[in-house]
Design a protein around this motif. Structure first.
Motif, PDB file in Angstrom:
ATOM      1  N   SER A 137       0.834  -1.192   0.000  1.00 27.79           N
ATOM      2  CA  SER A 137       0.000   0.000   0.000  1.00 27.79           C
ATOM      3  C   SER A 137       0.872   1.247   0.000  1.00 27.79           C
ATOM      4  O   SER A 137       2.093   1.177   0.125  1.00 27.79           O
ATOM      5  CB  SER A 137      -0.935   0.000   1.219  1.00 27.79           C
ATOM      6  N   TYR A 138       0.210   2.400  -0.137  1.00 26.82           N
ATOM      7  CA  TYR A 138       0.896   3.683  -0.042  1.00 26.82           C
ATOM      8  C   TYR A 138       0.908   4.150   1.413  1.00 26.82           C
ATOM      9  O   TYR A 138       0.010   3.822   2.191  1.00 26.82           O
ATOM     10  CB  TYR A 138       0.197   4.745  -0.894  1.00 26.82           C
ATOM     11  N   THR A 139       1.913   4.931   1.769  1.00 29.39           N
ATOM     12  CA  THR A 139       1.983   5.528   3.104  1.00 29.39           C
ATOM     13  C   THR A 139       1.832   7.039   2.965  1.00 29.39           C
ATOM     14  O   THR A 139       2.719   7.797   3.354  1.00 29.39           O
ATOM     15  CB  THR A 139       3.319   5.186   3.789  1.00 29.39           C
ATOM     16  N   ALA A 140       0.734   7.464   2.374  1.00 27.67           N
ATOM     17  CA  ALA A 140       0.552   8.873   2.061  1.00 27.67           C
ATOM     18  C   ALA A 140       0.168   9.672   3.300  1.00 27.67           C
ATOM     19  O   ALA A 140      -0.668   9.236   4.092  1.00 27.67           O
ATOM     20  CB  ALA A 140      -0.533   9.028   0.996  1.00 27.67           C
ATOM     21  N   PRO A 141       0.740  10.867   3.484  1.00 29.41           N
ATOM     22  CA  PRO A 141       0.388  11.699   4.640  1.00 29.41           C
ATOM     23  C   PRO A 141      -1.084  12.090   4.654  1.00 29.41           C
ATOM     24  O   PRO A 141      -1.699  12.172   5.718  1.00 29.41           O
ATOM     25  CB  PRO A 141       1.282  12.940   4.463  1.00 29.41           C
ATOM     26  N   GLY A 142      -1.650  12.334   3.481  1.00 28.75           N
ATOM     27  CA  GLY A 142      -3.060  12.695   3.420  1.00 28.75           C
ATOM     28  C   GLY A 142      -3.965  11.611   3.966  1.00 28.75           C
ATOM     29  O   GLY A 142      -5.010  11.878   4.570  1.00 28.75           O
ATOM     30  N   TYR A 147      -7.767  12.798   4.975  1.00 28.78           N
ATOM     31  CA  TYR A 147      -8.206  13.590   3.832  1.00 28.78           C
ATOM     32  C   TYR A 147      -8.871  12.726   2.763  1.00 28.78           C
ATOM     33  O   TYR A 147      -9.516  13.224   1.872  1.00 28.78           O
ATOM     34  CB  TYR A 147      -7.007  14.325   3.197  1.00 28.78           C
ATOM     35  N   TRP A 148      -8.678  11.383   2.869  1.00 34.48           N
ATOM     36  CA  TRP A 148      -9.192  10.488   1.840  1.00 34.48           C
ATOM     37  C   TRP A 148      -9.995   9.365   2.485  1.00 34.48           C
ATOM     38  O   TRP A 148      -9.688   8.925   3.574  1.00 34.48           O
ATOM     39  CB  TRP A 148      -8.048   9.874   1.018  1.00 34.48           C
ATOM     40  N   SER A 149     -11.005   8.896   1.775  1.00 33.67           N
ATOM     41  CA  SER A 149     -11.726   7.701   2.204  1.00 33.67           C
ATOM     42  C   SER A 149     -11.319   6.546   1.302  1.00 33.67           C
ATOM     43  O   SER A 149     -10.884   6.744   0.176  1.00 33.67           O
ATOM     44  CB  SER A 149     -13.243   7.921   2.095  1.00 33.67           C
ATOM     45  N   TYR A 150     -11.459   5.337   1.811  1.00 30.47           N
ATOM     46  CA  TYR A 150     -10.960   4.185   1.068  1.00 30.47           C
ATOM     47  C   TYR A 150     -11.731   3.946  -0.223  1.00 30.47           C
ATOM     48  O   TYR A 150     -11.251   3.300  -1.139  1.00 30.47           O
ATOM     49  CB  TYR A 150     -11.046   2.930   1.957  1.00 30.47           C
ATOM     50  N   THR A 151     -12.953   4.469  -0.306  1.00 28.73           N
ATOM     51  CA  THR A 151     -13.757   4.250  -1.511  1.00 28.73           C
ATOM     52  C   THR A 151     -13.391   5.218  -2.629  1.00 28.73           C
ATOM     53  O   THR A 151     -13.855   5.056  -3.741  1.00 28.73           O
ATOM     54  CB  THR A 151     -15.246   4.404  -1.180  1.00 28.73           C
ATOM     55  N   GLU A 200      -2.347  12.575  -6.147  1.00 34.47           N
ATOM     56  CA  GLU A 200      -3.285  13.243  -5.243  1.00 34.47           C
ATOM     57  C   GLU A 200      -3.155  12.754  -3.808  1.00 34.47           C
ATOM     58  O   GLU A 200      -3.465  13.501  -2.872  1.00 34.47           O
ATOM     59  CB  GLU A 200      -4.717  13.040  -5.744  1.00 34.47           C
ATOM     60  N   LEU A 201      -2.713  11.515  -3.613  1.00 34.79           N
ATOM     61  CA  LEU A 201      -2.546  10.999  -2.262  1.00 34.79           C
ATOM     62  C   LEU A 201      -1.445  11.736  -1.502  1.00 34.79           C
ATOM     63  O   LEU A 201      -1.443  11.757  -0.267  1.00 34.79           O
ATOM     64  CB  LEU A 201      -2.213   9.498  -2.300  1.00 34.79           C
ATOM     65  N   PHE A 202      -0.512  12.314  -2.221  1.00 33.76           N
ATOM     66  CA  PHE A 202       0.632  12.980  -1.601  1.00 33.76           C
ATOM     67  C   PHE A 202       0.536  14.501  -1.728  1.00 33.76           C
ATOM     68  O   PHE A 202       1.526  15.196  -1.588  1.00 33.76           O
ATOM     69  CB  PHE A 202       1.931  12.463  -2.225  1.00 33.76           C
ATOM     70  N   CYS A 203      -0.666  14.972  -2.010  1.00 34.67           N
ATOM     71  CA  CYS A 203      -0.927  16.408  -2.077  1.00 34.67           C
ATOM     72  C   CYS A 203      -1.833  16.813  -0.914  1.00 34.67           C
ATOM     73  O   CYS A 203      -2.734  16.069  -0.526  1.00 34.67           O
ATOM     74  CB  CYS A 203      -1.608  16.784  -3.400  1.00 34.67           C
ATOM     75  N   VAL A 204      -1.590  17.973  -0.392  1.00 36.39           N
ATOM     76  CA  VAL A 204      -2.471  18.579   0.607  1.00 36.39           C
ATOM     77  C   VAL A 204      -2.863  19.950   0.091  1.00 36.39           C
ATOM     78  O   VAL A 204      -1.996  20.762  -0.262  1.00 36.39           O
ATOM     79  CB  VAL A 204      -1.780  18.682   1.982  1.00 36.39           C
TER      80      VAL A 204
END
Length: 306
Positions: A137-142, A147-151, A200-204
Motif C-alpha cells: 500500500s501507499y503511506t501517504a500523509p493525506g 483527507y481520503w476515504s478508502y472508496t 493526489e494521495l501525496f498532495c495537501v
C-alpha cells in the motif's frame, strides 16, 4: 408609549466565515394598520411618482456603496483562505515508516516501509496449516490525516491477498518472498518517485508535499501512418519480384536417404544468465509466541529462515 411604526426591520447582523463566506441581508416588513396615508391625499399623483423615483434612486445609491464596501472584503478573504491552506499544508506531519527495514509488530506481523510504500505480511498457525496475508500500500500523509476515504480513487491499497493457506511455514515464506522480490525496487530509497496516478494521495490542498517527487512521464511514440511508411520506400522497393518456380518433388528414395543430422532441429541456444544483484530476504517468521530479546541491530537486507 410611542406610536408604532408602519414597518419593522428583520433582525439580521449578517454572517461571516473568514476566508470563505460573507453575507449581509436586510428586510423591511410592512404593517398596513399602522400606516398613515393622510400626507399624500392632496398631493398630485405626478408629484408622488416623482418622490417615489427619488427614494428608489437613493436606495440604489446606498446599494452601490454597499457593493463597493463588500468588494474590499474579497482581497482580505482570499488572503485569509490562502494562509489557512498553507498552514494546513505545513502542519501535515511526516508519515511514520521503518526506513526500508523489516520491523515486527506486537501482533506478530512484519512491516517494511518508507515515505511512499509499505509492505506487510502475517503468517499464523491454524491447526495443521499456515495462513498468510500480505499487502502492498501507499503511506501517504493525506491518508493519515483523514483527507481520503478508502472508496475514493486513487486508493491506498495497491495489492492484497488474505488467508492464503499452506501446509508448511517454508511454503508461505517462499510465496511472500516472491511477492517482495516483485516490488523490491520500491524499497531502495526513502522517498521513491510517486506514480502520476497516485499524485493526489501525496498532495495537501492541491500541492505536492515537500520531500516527494513524481515519476517522469514515459515518452510517447508517435503512431506510424501508411503515408509515412510509403515515403520511406524507394521506387525499386515497389517493383514486384517475379514468381518463384516450384522445385520438382524429390523421389522417395532420395527422401529416405536423408541423414538424421539433416532432419534434426538446431539446438536451442543456452539462456543468458541474468544480471546478479543482492537479493533482500524476508525476516524469519514463526507462529505467535512471546517475543524474544532483540539481538544487536545489524543493518541487512532481511534474511529468510530456511
Amino acid at each position: 408609549m410611542g406610536k408604532k411604526s408602519f414597518y419593522e426591520i428583520s433582525p439580521s447582523e449578517g454572517y461571516l466565515r473568514e476566508g470563505s463566506y460573507l453575507e449581509v441581508s436586510r428586510q423591511i416588513n410592512y404593517h398596513g394598520e399602522r400606516a398613515d396615508f393622510k400626507p399624500f391625499l392632496n398631493v398630485p399623483m405626478k408629484d408622488l411618482e416623482k418622490q417615489l423615483k427619488a427614494s428608489q434612486a437613493e436606495e440604489k445609491k446606498v446599494f452601490e456603496d454597499m457593493k463597493k464596501a463588500i468588494t474590499t472584503w474579497d482581497q482580505h478573504g482570499a488572503q485569509t483562505l490562502l494562509l489557512q491552506k498553507a498552514i494546513e499544508y505545513l502542519r501535515t506531519p511526516e508519515v511514520m515508516h521503518t526506513g526500508n527495514e523489516w520491523k515486527r509488530h506486537k501482533d506478530g506481523s512484519w512491516e517494511i516501509s518508507n515515505l511512499v510504500y509499505k509492505m506487510t505480511f502475517h503468517i499464523v498457525k491454524a491447526g495443521d496449516e499456515w495462513k498468510l496475508s500480505w499487502e502492498l500500500s501507499y503511506t501517504a500523509p493525506g491518508l493519515a490525516q483523514g483527507y481520503w476515504s478508502y472508496t475514493r480513487s486513487p486508493r491506498e491499497r495497491i495489492e492484497y491477498e488474505g488467508s492464503k493457506k499452506y501446509k508448511t511455514l517454508e511454503g508461505a515464506q517462499k510465496y511472500v518472498q516472491s511477492r517482495f522480490d516483485l516490488y523490491a525496487d520500491r524499497f531502495e530509497s526513502l522517498s521513491p518517485p510517486i506514480p502520476a496516478e497516485a499524485k493526489e494521495l501525496f498532495c495537501v490542498n492541491g500541492q505536492l508535499l515537500q520531500g516527494y517527487s513524481l515519476m517522469p512521464p514515459s515518452p510517447q511514440r508517435e503512431p506510424v501512418t501508411l503515408e509515412a511508411l510509403l515515403d520511406c520506400l524507394e521506387d525499386s522497393d515497389l517493383v514486384k519480384e517475379p514468381p518463384k518456380k516450384e522445385r520438382p518433388a524429390e523421389p522417395e528414395a532420395v527422401l529416405e536417404g536423408k541423414t538424421s543430422m539433416e532432419q534434426a532441429p538446431e539446438p536451442a541456444s543456452a539462456p543468458t544468465q541474468p544480471e546478479t544483484r543482492q537479493e533482500q530476504k524476508l525476516p524469519p517468521v514463526r507462529a505467535a509466541r512471546p517475543m524474544a530479546k532483540k539481538a544487536p541491530h545489524r543493518k541487512q537486507r532481511v534474511a529468510m529462515a530456511r
